[in-house]
Design an enzyme around this catalytic site. Structure first.
Site, PDB file in Angstrom:
ATOM      1  N   ASP A  32       5.946   0.570  11.877  1.00  0.00           N
ATOM      2  CA  ASP A  32       4.443   0.001  11.435  1.00  0.00           C
ATOM      3  C   ASP A  32       4.491  -1.251  12.085  1.00  0.00           C
ATOM      4  O   ASP A  32       3.435  -2.219  11.619  1.00  0.00           O
ATOM      5  CB  ASP A  32       4.361   0.144   9.928  1.00  0.00           C
ATOM      6  CG  ASP A  32       3.859   1.606   9.610  1.00  0.00           C
ATOM      7  OD1 ASP A  32       3.549   2.399  10.128  1.00  0.00           O
ATOM      8  OD2 ASP A  32       4.080   1.623   8.259  1.00  0.00           O
ATOM      9  N   CYS A  90      -4.295   8.046  10.607  1.00  0.00           N
ATOM     10  CA  CYS A  90      -4.111   7.546  11.904  1.00  0.00           C
ATOM     11  C   CYS A  90      -3.806   8.586  12.954  1.00  0.00           C
ATOM     12  O   CYS A  90      -2.880   9.338  12.432  1.00  0.00           O
ATOM     13  CB  CYS A  90      -3.051   6.348  11.996  1.00  0.00           C
ATOM     14  SG  CYS A  90      -3.709   5.018  10.969  1.00  0.00           S
ATOM     15  N   LYS A 140       0.700  -1.290  -0.037  1.00  0.00           N
ATOM     16  CA  LYS A 140      -0.029   0.129   0.030  1.00  0.00           C
ATOM     17  C   LYS A 140       0.815   1.162  -0.195  1.00  0.00           C
ATOM     18  O   LYS A 140       0.605   2.053  -0.724  1.00  0.00           O
ATOM     19  CB  LYS A 140      -0.855  -0.021   1.284  1.00  0.00           C
ATOM     20  CG  LYS A 140      -1.578   1.525   1.421  1.00  0.00           C
ATOM     21  CD  LYS A 140      -2.319   1.459   2.875  1.00  0.00           C
ATOM     22  CE  LYS A 140      -1.091   2.108   3.750  1.00  0.00           C
ATOM     23  NZ  LYS A 140      -1.448   2.961   4.426  1.00  0.00           N
ATOM     24  N   ASN A 141       2.044   1.251   0.835  1.00  0.00           N
ATOM     25  CA  ASN A 141       2.802   2.586   0.974  1.00  0.00           C
ATOM     26  C   ASN A 141       3.728   2.477  -0.465  1.00  0.00           C
ATOM     27  O   ASN A 141       4.256   3.571  -0.315  1.00  0.00           O
ATOM     28  CB  ASN A 141       3.619   2.225   2.171  1.00  0.00           C
ATOM     29  CG  ASN A 141       2.874   2.505   3.320  1.00  0.00           C
ATOM     30  OD1 ASN A 141       1.702   3.181   3.689  1.00  0.00           O
ATOM     31  ND2 ASN A 141       3.173   2.180   4.472  1.00  0.00           N
TER      32      ASN A 141
END
Length: 422
Positions: free
Chosen positions: A306, A116, A22-23
């Site tokens: 993460d 977030c 995703k990143n």
């Protein structure tokens, strides 16, 4: 609102294919705005943040087509160089369109990003870099507006602190700037290197990606191309920890073992067997007692922030005291209180968590506070006694593709349900 119902105590066994990162996909999608020709991206994960970015590209005037894990973008004309609040309020990566829009269109208006609530991730690093490249930037009413009607000029940009999205944003801005740009104290994450590979395929001139100094010589235009996104090292790391915490035997396929070195070192120190099988497969086995191992998060190639929450869940099952130090974000221990509701022995002192184990966890009703915290609760639930209900799993949907299906496929007792329905 969806939630997960998890019954723990089952060792995970089998094979899991890792999705695209995703990143890495988010900046790659933003980079498609730099050319009028089609860009085709493969290996795009089907997660909520990707859907938001695709909608954002469409709102600028780009034509997008999604077929499974392939996204085709054609930004022949940018009619609305804006990222409105309604689209980006839940996604931090919205700032990634700032550089490409200014570089290609000469101006951009981007809502201050959301995402977030794990601490300050200031946009000022992006703003300062764009100003050094010659853009005029103002901030008002929750928006950042940048203008460079005559184009941007190469410059030396020194980041006061390492920033992944800032490096990516300035890298995309620099590829169309006049002259040479040097990014100093740049992020070295694999996702930055993947973006540089994509931009090079499009015709950019970039040297040093993956190091702390990146040099870019601007070109007049970029071209269309095809590119496959790298595998998601955070998803892969999460599944490695899932195998370890449940005492399972998991084979991960379609991953990049070289991107997971910091985690595998810690897992082996903790007594977990991790083996690399070829260039894209890893196996994790754990059947004995886990040992407590201290960990400090760092920028790549250090231990990724993460994976800190997931590692904390693992340490609740390890023998002894482990000290977990978070150096990247100042508010990233919100999952600790939820783990304690399940029986974990954790004490927070500033940026350090002190975890005593092993502790028998018991099922409870818990709440997700952010993307990676959600993953830690799923891992804890997998080893807890009884049933755990995890609310607000929309957080986990932002970054994990069908995580409940992947875990169920290797024996996990996990079910997604709607509120009020079993």
């Amino acid at each position: 609102m969806d939630r997960f119902v998890v019954t723990g105590g089952v060792p995970l066994k089998g094979s899991i294919a890792v999705s695209g990162a995703k990143n890495s996909a988010l900046p790659a999608l933003a980079a498609s705005l730099l050319t009028e020709e089609p860009v085709v991206l493969h290996g795009i994960p089907r997660v909520r943040d990707i859907a938001t970015m695709v909608s954002l590209l469409g709102s600028t005037g780009a034509r997008t087509q999604v077929e499974g894990g392939t996204v085709r973008i054609e930004a022949a004309r940018i009619t609305q160089p804006e990222a409105p609040y309604e689209l980006v309020k839940t996604m931090r990566a919205s700032s990634l369109v700032l550089g490409p829009l200014v570089a290609r269109h000469g101006r951009a208006r981007v809502s201050m990003p959301g995402g977030c609530a794990i601490g300050a991730r200031p946009i000022n690093l992006h703003v300062h870099g764009l100003e050094q490249l010659g853009a005029e930037v103002t901030q008002s009413h929750g928006y950042i507006e940048a203008a460079a009607p005559d184009g941007m000029r190469g410059a030396v940009v020194h980041f006061d602190r390492i920033t992944v999205t800032g490096t990516e944003d300035l890298l995309m801005a620099a590829v169309l700037a006049k002259g040479e740009t040097v990014l100093v104290n740049a992020a070295r994450e694999p996702e930055v290197t993947d973006l540089a590979d994509l931009l090079t395929r499009m015709g950019a001139r970039i040297e040093g990606a993956g190091s702390s100094t990146i040099r870019v010589v601007g070109v007049d235009r970029l071209y269309g191309t095809e590119h496959r996104i790298i595998p998601d090292r955070i998803e892969a790391g999460t599944f490695l920890i899932a195998g370890a915490i449940t005492g399972g035997d998991l084979l991960l396929t379609e991953c990049r073992p070289e991107h997971l070195t910091a985690l595998t070192v810690k897992l082996r120190q903790a007594g977990v067997e991790v083996t690399v099988e070829g260039s894209s497969r890893m196996r994790v086995r754990s059947g004995g007692r886990l040992r407590s191992v201290d960990m400090t998060t760092e920028e790549h190639p250090g231990f990724p922030t993460d994976l800190q929450a997931q590692y904390m869940a693992l340490m609740t099952q390890a023998d002894g005291i482990s000290l977990i130090t978070e150096t990247i974000f100042e508010n990233r221990f919100m999952h600790a209180s939820e783990l304690m509701r399940m029986g974990a022995n954790i004490r927070i002192e500033g940026r350090q968590a002190i975890v005593a184990g092993p502790r028998e966890l018991s099922g409870a009703q818990v709440m997700s506070s952010d993307l990676r915290a959600s993953a830690s609760l799923v891992l804890a639930a997998m080893v807890a006694k009884g049933e755990t209900i995890i609310d607000r799993v929309y957080h986990i949907d932002r970054g994990y593709e069908r995580i409940e299906e992947k875990l169920a496929g290797v024996g996990g007792n996990i079910l997604r349900v709607r509120e009020g329905r079993e």
